[in-house]
Design a protein around this motif. Structure first.
Motif, PDB file in Angstrom:
ATOM      1  N   HIS A 124       0.814  -1.217   0.000  1.00 58.55           N
ATOM      2  CA  HIS A 124       0.000   0.000   0.000  1.00 58.55           C
ATOM      3  C   HIS A 124       0.851   1.273   0.000  1.00 58.55           C
ATOM      4  O   HIS A 124       0.530   2.238  -0.689  1.00 58.55           O
ATOM      5  CB  HIS A 124      -0.922   0.027   1.224  1.00 58.55           C
ATOM      6  N   ASP A 125       1.902   1.285   0.799  1.00 57.86           N
ATOM      7  CA  ASP A 125       2.685   2.494   1.050  1.00 57.86           C
ATOM      8  C   ASP A 125       4.009   2.427   0.293  1.00 57.86           C
ATOM      9  O   ASP A 125       4.931   1.709   0.680  1.00 57.86           O
ATOM     10  CB  ASP A 125       2.940   2.639   2.562  1.00 57.86           C
ATOM     11  N   LYS A 126       4.108   3.193  -0.781  1.00 60.38           N
ATOM     12  CA  LYS A 126       5.307   3.151  -1.625  1.00 60.38           C
ATOM     13  C   LYS A 126       6.520   3.716  -0.886  1.00 60.38           C
ATOM     14  O   LYS A 126       7.624   3.162  -0.974  1.00 60.38           O
ATOM     15  CB  LYS A 126       5.058   3.946  -2.901  1.00 60.38           C
ATOM     16  N   ILE A 127       6.346   4.791  -0.142  1.00 59.83           N
ATOM     17  CA  ILE A 127       7.476   5.452   0.509  1.00 59.83           C
ATOM     18  C   ILE A 127       8.095   4.555   1.578  1.00 59.83           C
ATOM     19  O   ILE A 127       9.307   4.310   1.591  1.00 59.83           O
ATOM     20  CB  ILE A 127       7.041   6.795   1.111  1.00 59.83           C
ATOM     21  N   LEU A 152      12.151   0.291   3.472  1.00 60.11           N
ATOM     22  CA  LEU A 152      12.463  -1.057   3.948  1.00 60.11           C
ATOM     23  C   LEU A 152      13.338  -1.804   2.949  1.00 60.11           C
ATOM     24  O   LEU A 152      14.269  -2.524   3.327  1.00 60.11           O
ATOM     25  CB  LEU A 152      11.176  -1.834   4.214  1.00 60.11           C
ATOM     26  N   ILE A 153      13.049  -1.624   1.676  1.00 60.45           N
ATOM     27  CA  ILE A 153      13.831  -2.282   0.634  1.00 60.45           C
ATOM     28  C   ILE A 153      15.281  -1.810   0.667  1.00 60.45           C
ATOM     29  O   ILE A 153      16.217  -2.587   0.430  1.00 60.45           O
ATOM     30  CB  ILE A 153      13.198  -2.021  -0.745  1.00 60.45           C
ATOM     31  N   GLN A 154      15.496  -0.551   0.996  1.00 55.44           N
ATOM     32  CA  GLN A 154      16.845   0.022   0.994  1.00 55.44           C
ATOM     33  C   GLN A 154      17.675  -0.383   2.213  1.00 55.44           C
ATOM     34  O   GLN A 154      18.879  -0.124   2.256  1.00 55.44           O
ATOM     35  CB  GLN A 154      16.755   1.552   0.918  1.00 55.44           C
ATOM     36  N   LEU A 155      17.070  -1.018   3.194  1.00 58.29           N
ATOM     37  CA  LEU A 155      17.837  -1.472   4.349  1.00 58.29           C
ATOM     38  C   LEU A 155      18.909  -2.468   3.903  1.00 58.29           C
ATOM     39  O   LEU A 155      18.678  -3.290   3.027  1.00 58.29           O
ATOM     40  CB  LEU A 155      16.911  -2.147   5.372  1.00 58.29           C
ATOM     41  N   GLN A 207      20.159  -4.877   5.668  1.00 53.53           N
ATOM     42  CA  GLN A 207      19.977  -6.196   6.272  1.00 53.53           C
ATOM     43  C   GLN A 207      19.072  -7.079   5.406  1.00 53.53           C
ATOM     44  O   GLN A 207      18.135  -6.591   4.768  1.00 53.53           O
ATOM     45  CB  GLN A 207      19.392  -6.059   7.681  1.00 53.53           C
ATOM     46  N   PRO A 208      19.329  -8.394   5.390  1.00 54.14           N
ATOM     47  CA  PRO A 208      18.553  -9.329   4.562  1.00 54.14           C
ATOM     48  C   PRO A 208      17.215  -9.694   5.198  1.00 54.14           C
ATOM     49  O   PRO A 208      16.973 -10.838   5.599  1.00 54.14           O
ATOM     50  CB  PRO A 208      19.477 -10.548   4.462  1.00 54.14           C
ATOM     51  N   ILE A 209      16.320  -8.733   5.285  1.00 53.17           N
ATOM     52  CA  ILE A 209      15.005  -8.983   5.860  1.00 53.17           C
ATOM     53  C   ILE A 209      14.095  -9.640   4.824  1.00 53.17           C
ATOM     54  O   ILE A 209      14.361  -9.612   3.619  1.00 53.17           O
ATOM     55  CB  ILE A 209      14.355  -7.687   6.386  1.00 53.17           C
ATOM     56  N   THR A 210      13.027 -10.238   5.309  1.00 56.62           N
ATOM     57  CA  THR A 210      12.013 -10.840   4.444  1.00 56.62           C
ATOM     58  C   THR A 210      10.808  -9.908   4.407  1.00 56.62           C
ATOM     59  O   THR A 210      10.362  -9.423   5.444  1.00 56.62           O
ATOM     60  CB  THR A 210      11.598 -12.225   4.970  1.00 56.62           C
ATOM     61  N   LEU A 211      10.290  -9.650   3.220  1.00 61.45           N
ATOM     62  CA  LEU A 211       9.176  -8.713   3.056  1.00 61.45           C
ATOM     63  C   LEU A 211       7.944  -9.473   2.566  1.00 61.45           C
ATOM     64  O   LEU A 211       8.009 -10.231   1.599  1.00 61.45           O
ATOM     65  CB  LEU A 211       9.553  -7.613   2.062  1.00 61.45           C
ATOM     66  N   ALA A 212       6.822  -9.257   3.247  1.00 62.00           N
ATOM     67  CA  ALA A 212       5.571  -9.946   2.933  1.00 62.00           C
ATOM     68  C   ALA A 212       4.618  -8.975   2.236  1.00 62.00           C
ATOM     69  O   ALA A 212       4.331  -7.894   2.764  1.00 62.00           O
ATOM     70  CB  ALA A 212       4.934 -10.493   4.206  1.00 62.00           C
ATOM     71  N   PHE A 213       4.117  -9.365   1.080  1.00 61.71           N
ATOM     72  CA  PHE A 213       3.291  -8.489   0.253  1.00 61.71           C
ATOM     73  C   PHE A 213       1.843  -8.962   0.196  1.00 61.71           C
ATOM     74  O   PHE A 213       1.565 -10.131  -0.085  1.00 61.71           O
ATOM     75  CB  PHE A 213       3.843  -8.433  -1.174  1.00 61.71           C
ATOM     76  N   LEU A 214       0.929  -8.037   0.447  1.00 58.66           N
ATOM     77  CA  LEU A 214      -0.486  -8.306   0.223  1.00 58.66           C
ATOM     78  C   LEU A 214      -0.750  -8.407  -1.275  1.00 58.66           C
ATOM     79  O   LEU A 214      -0.161  -7.665  -2.065  1.00 58.66           O
ATOM     80  CB  LEU A 214      -1.340  -7.181   0.821  1.00 58.66           C
ATOM     81  N   PRO A 215      -1.631  -9.298  -1.696  1.00 59.75           N
ATOM     82  CA  PRO A 215      -1.894  -9.466  -3.130  1.00 59.75           C
ATOM     83  C   PRO A 215      -2.810  -8.376  -3.681  1.00 59.75           C
ATOM     84  O   PRO A 215      -3.696  -7.872  -2.986  1.00 59.75           O
ATOM     85  CB  PRO A 215      -2.577 -10.829  -3.192  1.00 59.75           C
ATOM     86  N   PHE A 216      -2.575  -8.011  -4.932  1.00 59.05           N
ATOM     87  CA  PHE A 216      -3.445  -7.097  -5.676  1.00 59.05           C
ATOM     88  C   PHE A 216      -3.525  -5.708  -5.043  1.00 59.05           C
ATOM     89  O   PHE A 216      -4.552  -5.038  -5.143  1.00 59.05           O
ATOM     90  CB  PHE A 216      -4.852  -7.696  -5.833  1.00 59.05           C
ATOM     91  N   HIS A 261      17.184  -6.014  -4.623  1.00 59.68           N
ATOM     92  CA  HIS A 261      18.017  -5.599  -3.504  1.00 59.68           C
ATOM     93  C   HIS A 261      18.298  -6.750  -2.527  1.00 59.68           C
ATOM     94  O   HIS A 261      18.698  -6.521  -1.387  1.00 59.68           O
ATOM     95  CB  HIS A 261      17.368  -4.435  -2.751  1.00 59.68           C
ATOM     96  N   GLY A 262      18.058  -7.973  -2.972  1.00 58.92           N
ATOM     97  CA  GLY A 262      18.421  -9.134  -2.178  1.00 58.92           C
ATOM     98  C   GLY A 262      17.475  -9.485  -1.055  1.00 58.92           C
ATOM     99  O   GLY A 262      17.830 -10.251  -0.155  1.00 58.92           O
ATOM    100  N   LYS A 263      16.255  -8.952  -1.100  1.00 58.19           N
ATOM    101  CA  LYS A 263      15.281  -9.283  -0.064  1.00 58.19           C
ATOM    102  C   LYS A 263      14.510 -10.544  -0.457  1.00 58.19           C
ATOM    103  O   LYS A 263      14.312 -10.832  -1.633  1.00 58.19           O
ATOM    104  CB  LYS A 263      14.299  -8.118   0.146  1.00 58.19           C
ATOM    105  N   GLU A 264      14.058 -11.290   0.546  1.00 61.89           N
ATOM    106  CA  GLU A 264      13.230 -12.468   0.313  1.00 61.89           C
ATOM    107  C   GLU A 264      11.765 -12.051   0.316  1.00 61.89           C
ATOM    108  O   GLU A 264      11.367 -11.174   1.089  1.00 61.89           O
ATOM    109  CB  GLU A 264      13.502 -13.509   1.399  1.00 61.89           C
ATOM    110  N   ILE A 265      10.957 -12.699  -0.523  1.00 64.23           N
ATOM    111  CA  ILE A 265       9.580 -12.264  -0.758  1.00 64.23           C
ATOM    112  C   ILE A 265       8.585 -13.325  -0.292  1.00 64.23           C
ATOM    113  O   ILE A 265       8.716 -14.503  -0.627  1.00 64.23           O
ATOM    114  CB  ILE A 265       9.336 -11.986  -2.260  1.00 64.23           C
TER     115      ILE A 265
END
Length: 236
Positions: free
Chosen positions: A3-6, A11-14, A16-25, A39-43
């Motif tokens: 939802h929030d691009k900013i 978070l993407i620019q961090l 650290q190898p964090i995992t990011l969870a995305f809501l669909p659609f 950027h090497g993040k897990e999805i």
């Protein structure tokens, strides 16, 4: 995420190898997921599930009134809408994750790809992790929520609890949300963890640590094929 691009881009620019969870659609899910992967993040797919407060689920939501075919179809289309997806965790779900039949339907689908599952544990009586294990879906469970209360003081308290849990048990899983207060805190404090002897890892990395570097998936079956056209159709 989605939802929030900013805050998503922060978070993407961090480093650290964090995992990011995305809501669909959601509006920014495809573009942010691709950027995150670069950027090497897990999805992960952050799949909305029915909750005891009857809060609306939005597109891609799984409800208790759905049959197996509907549940599987919605889940499959949601997965296809998330570029580079490697796993799934539940958004809300205090109602659905108590329902063994529905969890079995979810795990039967995840087993075929294969994908892992992280139980957000939005309710103590969840059976999601047990169902995942019974269906040979690699799974782990959340230890600490960082931002149920969106204040710096609360996030700080929960973050320190996460660190203490990791030191006590060897590893720990924390879940936070892309609220500005949470992102501000992580940007400031994640770089300080090295000095405390704490490393940040993706879900896959944490799995390897907990299982003596054993592979999460022995026999790779079918990759998730991203299909934005199908995703958009499902949203309608």
């Amino acid at each position: 995420m989605g939802h929030d691009k900013i805050q998503g881009e922060r978070l993407i620019q961090l480093d650290q190898p964090i995992t990011l969870a995305f809501l669909p659609f959601r509006p920014y899910t495809p573009s942010l997921a691709r950027e995150a992967h670069a950027h090497g993040k897990e999805i992960m797919l952050h799949v909305p599930m029915a909750n005891t407060h009857h809060i609306g689920l939005g597109a891609g939501g799984l409800d208790t009134g759905m049959d197996e075919r509907t549940t599987t179809t919605i889940l499959r289309r949601s997965l296809q809408a998330i570029p580079y997806v490697q796993g799934v965790n539940n958004h809300m779900g205090s109602l659905l994750t108590q329902n063994r039949q529905h969890m079995d339907w979810v795990m039967k689908e995840l087993f075929h790809y294969p994908l892992y599952f992280v139980d957000s544990r939005t309710i103590a009586s969840t059976v999601a992790a047990r169902s995942a294990s019974d269906h040979d879906v690699p799974n782990m469970s959340r230890d600490v929520f960082l931002d149920n209360q969106q204040t710096e003081e609360s996030v700080d308290q929960q973050f320190k609890l996460l660190v203490e849990t990791a030191k006590r048990n060897g590893t720990a899983i924390g879940i936070g949300h892309p609220h500005q207060v949470t992102v501000d805190y992580l940007v400031k404090h994640l770089p300080e963890l090295d000095a405390q002897g704490i490393a940040v890892a993706t879900v896959s990395g944490l799995w390897a640590m907990r299982h003596n570097n054993a592979p999460m998936f022995v026999d790779v079956k079918q990759p998730v094929r991203t299909s934005l056209a199908k995703g958009k159709a499902a949203e309608k």
